[in-house]
Design a protein around this motif. Structure first.
Motif, mmCIF file in Angstrom:
data_model
loop_
_atom_site.group_PDB
_atom_site.id
_atom_site.type_symbol
_atom_site.label_atom_id
_atom_site.label_comp_id
_atom_site.label_asym_id
_atom_site.label_seq_id
_atom_site.Cartn_x
_atom_site.Cartn_y
_atom_site.Cartn_z
ATOM 1 N N ALA A 105 0.825 -1.212 0.000
ATOM 2 C CA ALA A 105 0.000 0.000 0.000
ATOM 3 C C ALA A 105 0.854 1.254 0.000
ATOM 4 C CB ALA A 105 -0.933 -0.011 1.211
ATOM 5 N N SER A 106 1.945 1.247 0.747
ATOM 6 C CA SER A 106 2.811 2.428 0.786
ATOM 7 C C SER A 106 3.485 2.663 -0.560
ATOM 8 C CB SER A 106 3.865 2.264 1.887
ATOM 9 O OG SER A 106 4.719 1.170 1.603
ATOM 10 N N ARG A 107 3.862 1.591 -1.257
ATOM 11 C CA ARG A 107 4.467 1.747 -2.578
ATOM 12 C C ARG A 107 3.460 2.275 -3.587
ATOM 13 N NH1 ARG A 107 8.127 -3.848 -2.684
ATOM 14 N NH2 ARG A 107 9.838 -3.018 -1.388
ATOM 15 N N ALA A 108 2.224 1.821 -3.488
ATOM 16 C CA ALA A 108 1.182 2.368 -4.360
ATOM 17 C C ALA A 108 0.932 3.844 -4.053
ATOM 18 C CB ALA A 108 -0.102 1.565 -4.193
ATOM 19 N N ARG A 109 1.027 4.210 -2.773
ATOM 20 C CA ARG A 109 0.849 5.620 -2.400
ATOM 21 C C ARG A 109 1.987 6.476 -2.926
ATOM 22 N NH1 ARG A 109 0.647 4.810 2.580
ATOM 23 N NH2 ARG A 109 -1.579 4.319 2.669
ATOM 24 N N VAL A 110 3.185 5.926 -2.976
ATOM 25 C CA VAL A 110 4.316 6.665 -3.540
ATOM 26 C C VAL A 110 4.084 6.954 -5.017
ATOM 27 C CG1 VAL A 110 6.755 6.479 -4.154
ATOM 28 C CG2 VAL A 110 6.013 5.897 -1.859
ATOM 29 N N LYS A 111 3.621 5.947 -5.767
ATOM 30 C CA LYS A 111 3.358 6.149 -7.186
ATOM 31 C C LYS A 111 2.255 7.190 -7.403
ATOM 32 C CE LYS A 111 4.738 1.460 -8.525
ATOM 33 N NZ LYS A 111 4.301 0.188 -9.146
ATOM 34 N N SER A 112 1.214 7.120 -6.589
ATOM 35 C CA SER A 112 0.124 8.086 -6.717
ATOM 36 C C SER A 112 0.595 9.502 -6.375
ATOM 37 C CB SER A 112 -1.030 7.672 -5.808
ATOM 38 O OG SER A 112 -2.055 8.637 -5.832
ATOM 39 N N SER A 113 1.382 9.625 -5.319
ATOM 40 C CA SER A 113 1.875 10.947 -4.920
ATOM 41 C C SER A 113 2.829 11.519 -5.962
ATOM 42 C CB SER A 113 2.576 10.854 -3.556
ATOM 43 O OG SER A 113 1.698 10.390 -2.561
ATOM 44 N N TYR A 114 3.628 10.645 -6.577
ATOM 45 C CA TYR A 114 4.546 11.114 -7.613
ATOM 46 C C TYR A 114 3.779 11.617 -8.824
ATOM 47 C CZ TYR A 114 8.279 11.123 -11.083
ATOM 48 O OH TYR A 114 9.155 11.492 -12.079
ATOM 49 N N ALA A 115 2.735 10.877 -9.233
ATOM 50 C CA ALA A 115 1.927 11.327 -10.369
ATOM 51 C C ALA A 115 1.217 12.636 -10.053
ATOM 52 C CB ALA A 115 0.913 10.247 -10.733
ATOM 53 N N GLN A 116 0.739 12.769 -8.828
ATOM 54 C CA GLN A 116 0.075 14.012 -8.438
ATOM 55 C C GLN A 116 1.063 15.170 -8.381
ATOM 56 O OE1 GLN A 116 -1.904 13.705 -4.683
ATOM 57 N NE2 GLN A 116 -2.854 15.721 -4.812
ATOM 58 N N SER A 121 0.159 22.144 -10.633
ATOM 59 C CA SER A 121 0.741 23.395 -11.092
ATOM 60 C C SER A 121 1.163 24.238 -9.894
ATOM 61 C CB SER A 121 -0.264 24.169 -11.949
ATOM 62 O OG SER A 121 -1.408 24.520 -11.191
ATOM 63 N N THR A 122 1.916 25.270 -10.184
ATOM 64 C CA THR A 122 2.391 26.147 -9.107
ATOM 65 C C THR A 122 1.273 26.987 -8.503
ATOM 66 O OG1 THR A 122 2.969 27.805 -10.787
ATOM 67 C CG2 THR A 122 4.702 26.275 -10.090
ATOM 68 N N ALA A 123 0.133 27.082 -9.209
ATOM 69 C CA ALA A 123 -0.985 27.871 -8.682
ATOM 70 C C ALA A 123 -1.776 27.115 -7.623
ATOM 71 C CB ALA A 123 -1.913 28.281 -9.821
ATOM 72 N N GLU A 124 -1.634 25.806 -7.555
ATOM 73 C CA GLU A 124 -2.372 25.017 -6.581
ATOM 74 C C GLU A 124 -1.765 25.184 -5.193
ATOM 75 O OE1 GLU A 124 -2.528 20.995 -7.823
ATOM 76 O OE2 GLU A 124 -3.429 21.439 -9.773
ATOM 77 N N PRO A 125 -2.592 25.028 -4.153
ATOM 78 C CA PRO A 125 -2.058 25.176 -2.787
ATOM 79 C C PRO A 125 -1.084 24.057 -2.448
ATOM 80 C CG PRO A 125 -4.327 24.392 -2.742
ATOM 81 C CD PRO A 125 -4.038 24.786 -4.163
ATOM 82 N N LEU A 126 -0.187 24.336 -1.534
ATOM 83 C CA LEU A 126 0.799 23.367 -1.097
ATOM 84 C C LEU A 126 0.126 22.256 -0.287
ATOM 85 C CD1 LEU A 126 3.625 25.814 0.040
ATOM 86 C CD2 LEU A 126 3.480 24.563 -2.125
ATOM 87 N N PRO A 127 0.754 21.089 -0.204
ATOM 88 C CA PRO A 127 0.154 20.005 0.595
ATOM 89 C C PRO A 127 -0.100 20.378 2.047
ATOM 90 C CG PRO A 127 1.890 19.139 -0.810
ATOM 91 C CD PRO A 127 1.943 20.633 -0.933
ATOM 92 N N ILE A 128 0.822 21.103 2.667
ATOM 93 C CA ILE A 128 0.612 21.483 4.059
ATOM 94 C C ILE A 128 -0.514 22.502 4.169
ATOM 95 C CG2 ILE A 128 2.333 23.319 3.972
ATOM 96 C CD1 ILE A 128 1.570 20.934 6.916
ATOM 97 N N GLU A 129 -0.694 23.333 3.149
ATOM 98 C CA GLU A 129 -1.798 24.286 3.161
ATOM 99 C C GLU A 129 -3.142 23.581 3.038
ATOM 100 O OE1 GLU A 129 -0.912 26.953 -0.002
ATOM 101 O OE2 GLU A 129 0.641 28.049 1.117
ATOM 102 N N ARG A 130 -3.195 22.539 2.206
ATOM 103 C CA ARG A 130 -4.437 21.762 2.096
ATOM 104 C C ARG A 130 -4.757 21.068 3.415
ATOM 105 N NH1 ARG A 130 -2.150 20.064 -2.975
ATOM 106 N NH2 ARG A 130 -1.674 18.032 -2.029
ATOM 107 N N LEU A 131 -3.707 20.605 4.103
ATOM 108 C CA LEU A 131 -3.927 19.953 5.391
ATOM 109 C C LEU A 131 -4.379 20.961 6.445
ATOM 110 C CD1 LEU A 131 -3.747 17.043 6.195
ATOM 111 C CD2 LEU A 131 -1.421 17.410 6.992
ATOM 112 N N TYR A 132 -3.816 22.164 6.413
ATOM 113 C CA TYR A 132 -4.299 23.225 7.298
ATOM 114 C C TYR A 132 -5.786 23.497 7.057
ATOM 115 C CZ TYR A 132 0.487 24.566 8.657
ATOM 116 O OH TYR A 132 1.758 24.592 9.170
ATOM 117 N N ALA A 133 -6.177 23.546 5.792
ATOM 118 C CA ALA A 133 -7.576 23.837 5.452
ATOM 119 C C ALA A 133 -8.501 22.728 5.949
ATOM 120 C CB ALA A 133 -7.717 24.017 3.940
ATOM 121 N N MET A 134 -8.077 21.476 5.822
ATOM 122 C CA MET A 134 -8.888 20.369 6.320
ATOM 123 C C MET A 134 -9.035 20.435 7.834
ATOM 124 S SD MET A 134 -7.328 17.268 3.983
ATOM 125 C CE MET A 134 -8.152 16.040 5.000
#
Length: 267
Positions: A105-116, A121-134
């Motif tokens: 599962a962790s290896r599949a998550r790595v592939k998914s995170s790499y594709a994402q 794009s640079t206009a999208e919020p950062l991962p930590i910003e999305r986590l702050y929003a959640m």
């Protein structure tokens, strides 16, 4: 002319130093943004590393349990080993299987995170910003049961600190706030994973509190994280086994046709 030459001779190093400092600051800023943008990918790789270490430890535990079984069998002098060592070996094998699934599962998550990471794009919020929003969204949803009079009167158990589900939510809320990284500072992958887990636990605790309070449309989340999900899957499989057994007993398989040997009298 001579004063100008003296000034140039004394301060000629200012311009190169300024350019070098500006280039270094720009490089650090660019590297920091790139690191912040791939934080989710780095966190997935960190989880993969942790899962691999857990699998190695589980394999070592299986070998230790096998050695204990052989030692117990040698001490007893019979072919059957004590029940305790067999149970320990079975438990170690189950832990090894779970660790293997977690690594996949962790290896599949790595592939998914790499594709994402490559697709964003640079206009999208950062991962930590999305986590702050959640995190802020979950807190705002819980506060709505205090600030909204209709919700406070209809579902008082959501904010009642004497209710067990609310107590669990308040503990999860305190934990999520404790591990929340400081805004503007560098976040390590392990810190991001801990914060993401805390936010997920916080959301699950609020959903459970809403469900027990009778809030309409609040789905019930499986308790116990991965173990709860695996338990639900096991329940489904246990329920399906009798059906499969009934179908197998109901189906009559035709016998394979075997030609009779020729009669000796007919020859």
């Amino acid at each position: 002319m001579e004063p100008i030459l003296l000034i140039i001779a004394g301060w000629w190093w200012v311009a190169p130093a300024t350019v070098a400092a500006g280039a270094g600051a720009y490089g650090a800023l660019t590297t920091g943004r790139r690191r912040a943008r791939r934080l989710e990918l780095d966190a997935a790789r960190h989880e993969e590393s942790q899962a691999y270490r857990a699998l190695v430890a589980a394999k070592a535990q299986v070998r230790t349990a096998q050695a204990d079984v052989l030692a117990a069998r040698a001490r007893s002098g019979v072919s059957a080993s004590p029940i305790q060592t067999k149970r320990a070996l079975s438990s170690a094998r189950e832990a090894e299987k779970s660790a293997s699934f977690a690594l996949r599962a962790s290896r599949a998550r790595v592939k998914s995170s790499y594709a994402q990471y490559r697709a964003q794009s640079t206009a999208e919020p950062l991962p930590i910003e999305r986590l702050y929003a959640m995190h802020d969204a979950v807190n705002a949803r819980w506060l709505s049961y205090e600030t909204d009079i209709d919700k406070a009167l209809a579902y008082p158990a959501v904010t009642d600190s004497r209710h067990p589900a609310t107590v669990a939510f308040l503990r999860a809320q305190r934990e999520a706030q404790f591990v929340r990284p400081t805004a503007g500072r560098r976040v390590a992958p392990a810190q991001f994973v801990a914060y993401r887990t805390a936010v997920a636990d916080l959301d699950a605790a609020l959903v459970e509190a809403e469900h027990q309070a009778g809030v309409p449309g609040a789905p019930r989340t499986p308790q116990g994280g991965v173990a709860g999900v695996l338990g639900s899957v096991a329940d489904v499989i246990d329920a399906a086994i009798p059906v499969l057994e009934g179908l197998r007993s109901a189906v009559v398989l035709p016998r394979r046709f075997t030609p009779k040997p020729p009669d000796s009298a007919a020859r």
